[in-house]
Design a protein around this motif. Structure first.
Motif, PDB file in Angstrom:
ATOM      1  N   GLU A 196       0.833  -1.206   0.000  1.00  0.00           N
ATOM      2  CA  GLU A 196       0.000   0.000   0.000  1.00  0.00           C
ATOM      3  C   GLU A 196       0.868   1.258   0.000  1.00  0.00           C
ATOM      4  N   LEU A 197       1.890   1.259   0.840  1.00  0.00           N
ATOM      5  CA  LEU A 197       2.778   2.418   0.888  1.00  0.00           C
ATOM      6  C   LEU A 197       3.520   2.578  -0.430  1.00  0.00           C
ATOM      7  N   ARG A 198       3.954   1.472  -1.025  1.00  0.00           N
ATOM      8  CA  ARG A 198       4.663   1.543  -2.308  1.00  0.00           C
ATOM      9  C   ARG A 198       3.798   2.258  -3.346  1.00  0.00           C
ATOM     10  N   GLU A 199       2.529   1.878  -3.416  1.00  0.00           N
ATOM     11  CA  GLU A 199       1.612   2.500  -4.374  1.00  0.00           C
ATOM     12  C   GLU A 199       1.454   4.000  -4.092  1.00  0.00           C
ATOM     13  N   GLN A 200       1.280   4.349  -2.816  1.00  0.00           N
ATOM     14  CA  GLN A 200       1.119   5.763  -2.450  1.00  0.00           C
ATOM     15  C   GLN A 200       2.384   6.569  -2.755  1.00  0.00           C
ATOM     16  N   PHE A 201       3.551   5.993  -2.441  1.00  0.00           N
ATOM     17  CA  PHE A 201       4.812   6.690  -2.703  1.00  0.00           C
ATOM     18  C   PHE A 201       5.022   6.888  -4.198  1.00  0.00           C
ATOM     19  N   LEU A 202       4.743   5.851  -4.983  1.00  0.00           N
ATOM     20  CA  LEU A 202       4.906   5.980  -6.435  1.00  0.00           C
ATOM     21  C   LEU A 202       3.980   7.041  -6.999  1.00  0.00           C
ATOM     22  N   ASP A 203       2.729   7.081  -6.499  1.00  0.00           N
ATOM     23  CA  ASP A 203       1.790   8.115  -6.944  1.00  0.00           C
ATOM     24  C   ASP A 203       2.295   9.506  -6.582  1.00  0.00           C
ATOM     25  N   ALA A 204       2.800   9.648  -5.356  1.00  0.00           N
ATOM     26  CA  ALA A 204       3.217  10.967  -4.878  1.00  0.00           C
ATOM     27  C   ALA A 204       4.527  11.437  -5.520  1.00  0.00           C
ATOM     28  N   PHE A 205       5.501  10.547  -5.594  1.00  0.00           N
ATOM     29  CA  PHE A 205       6.822  10.947  -6.073  1.00  0.00           C
ATOM     30  C   PHE A 205       7.001  10.763  -7.578  1.00  0.00           C
ATOM     31  N   GLY A 206       6.079  10.058  -8.212  1.00  0.00           N
ATOM     32  CA  GLY A 206       6.193   9.784  -9.635  1.00  0.00           C
ATOM     33  C   GLY A 206       6.164  11.024 -10.509  1.00  0.00           C
ATOM     34  N   GLY A 207       5.584  12.095  -9.994  1.00  0.00           N
ATOM     35  CA  GLY A 207       5.504  13.327 -10.767  1.00  0.00           C
ATOM     36  C   GLY A 207       6.723  14.226 -10.650  1.00  0.00           C
ATOM     37  N   ALA A 208       7.706  13.792  -9.865  1.00  0.00           N
ATOM     38  CA  ALA A 208       8.925  14.602  -9.708  1.00  0.00           C
ATOM     39  C   ALA A 208       9.715  14.605 -11.009  1.00  0.00           C
ATOM     40  N   ASP A 209      10.546  15.595 -11.162  1.00  0.00           N
ATOM     41  CA  ASP A 209      11.381  15.738 -12.346  1.00  0.00           C
ATOM     42  C   ASP A 209      12.686  14.969 -12.121  1.00  0.00           C
ATOM     43  N   PHE A 210      12.693  13.690 -12.535  1.00  0.00           N
ATOM     44  CA  PHE A 210      13.860  12.835 -12.328  1.00  0.00           C
ATOM     45  C   PHE A 210      14.892  13.075 -13.401  1.00  0.00           C
ATOM     46  N   PRO A 211      16.166  12.954 -13.048  1.00  0.00           N
ATOM     47  CA  PRO A 211      16.698  12.506 -11.755  1.00  0.00           C
ATOM     48  C   PRO A 211      16.547  13.588 -10.683  1.00  0.00           C
ATOM     49  N   VAL A 212      16.423  13.143  -9.429  1.00  0.00           N
ATOM     50  CA  VAL A 212      16.349  14.065  -8.300  1.00  0.00           C
ATOM     51  C   VAL A 212      17.676  14.014  -7.552  1.00  0.00           C
ATOM     52  N   GLU A 213      18.139  15.179  -7.154  1.00  0.00           N
ATOM     53  CA  GLU A 213      19.445  15.295  -6.497  1.00  0.00           C
ATOM     54  C   GLU A 213      19.363  15.311  -4.982  1.00  0.00           C
ATOM     55  N   ASN A 214      18.181  15.681  -4.431  1.00  0.00           N
ATOM     56  CA  ASN A 214      18.020  15.760  -2.980  1.00  0.00           C
ATOM     57  C   ASN A 214      16.532  15.758  -2.633  1.00  0.00           C
ATOM     58  N   GLN A 215      16.253  15.740  -1.342  1.00  0.00           N
ATOM     59  CA  GLN A 215      14.855  15.685  -0.893  1.00  0.00           C
ATOM     60  C   GLN A 215      14.043  16.891  -1.355  1.00  0.00           C
ATOM     61  N   MET A 216      14.661  18.035  -1.437  1.00  0.00           N
ATOM     62  CA  MET A 216      13.926  19.243  -1.836  1.00  0.00           C
ATOM     63  C   MET A 216      13.431  19.151  -3.278  1.00  0.00           C
ATOM     64  N   ASP A 217      14.095  18.375  -4.121  1.00  0.00           N
ATOM     65  CA  ASP A 217      13.637  18.188  -5.501  1.00  0.00           C
ATOM     66  C   ASP A 217      12.304  17.458  -5.563  1.00  0.00           C
ATOM     67  N   LEU A 218      11.926  16.783  -4.478  1.00  0.00           N
ATOM     68  CA  LEU A 218      10.684  16.012  -4.448  1.00  0.00           C
ATOM     69  C   LEU A 218       9.478  16.830  -4.013  1.00  0.00           C
ATOM     70  N   VAL A 219       9.705  17.902  -3.279  1.00  0.00           N
ATOM     71  CA  VAL A 219       8.608  18.681  -2.694  1.00  0.00           C
ATOM     72  C   VAL A 219       7.587  19.156  -3.726  1.00  0.00           C
ATOM     73  N   PRO A 220       8.000  19.705  -4.880  1.00  0.00           N
ATOM     74  CA  PRO A 220       6.993  20.185  -5.841  1.00  0.00           C
ATOM     75  C   PRO A 220       6.054  19.092  -6.363  1.00  0.00           C
ATOM     76  N   ALA A 221       6.468  17.836  -6.315  1.00  0.00           N
ATOM     77  CA  ALA A 221       5.629  16.745  -6.809  1.00  0.00           C
ATOM     78  C   ALA A 221       4.560  16.323  -5.798  1.00  0.00           C
ATOM     79  N   LEU A 222       4.745  16.672  -4.547  1.00  0.00           N
ATOM     80  CA  LEU A 222       3.826  16.224  -3.498  1.00  0.00           C
ATOM     81  C   LEU A 222       2.547  17.050  -3.487  1.00  0.00           C
TER      82      LEU A 222
END
Length: 85
Positions: free
Chosen positions: A7-33
């Motif tokens: 369940e968590l895997r699915e939620q994480f993929l949904d939340a972080f999947g929209g990030a602009d990969f590659p990501v260099e640090n945690q802050m690169d993930l914030v806009p996707a959340l």
């Protein structure tokens, strides 16, 4: 794979999947959340915000990540190693 992990895997993929990969640090993930650092993930009796994940797993993550799958695998492995799932 446990139900909570799946369940968590699915939620994480949904939340972080929209990030602009590659990501260099945690802050690169914030806009996707959807709710930024306050985005909550829940499965079974596990409930964590993105900010809590960052605080608890910072030492477990090895940036950069090329894909959401690589990131999510490390997050889940980190949660397991800390006994959180």
């Amino acid at each position: 794979m446990s139900d909570v992990r799946a369940e968590l895997r699915e939620q994480f993929l949904d939340a972080f999947g929209g990030a602009d990969f590659p990501v260099e640090n945690q802050m690169d993930l914030v806009p996707a959340l959807p709710d930024g650092p306050a985005t909550r993930f829940e499965a079974g009796d596990v409930s964590l915000t993105a900010m809590e994940l960052a605080a608890k797993l910072g030492s477990e993550q090895e940036f950069p990540y090329a894909t959401a799958e690589e990131l999510v695998d490390d997050i889940l492995d980190g949660l397991e190693s800390k006994g959180m799932i």
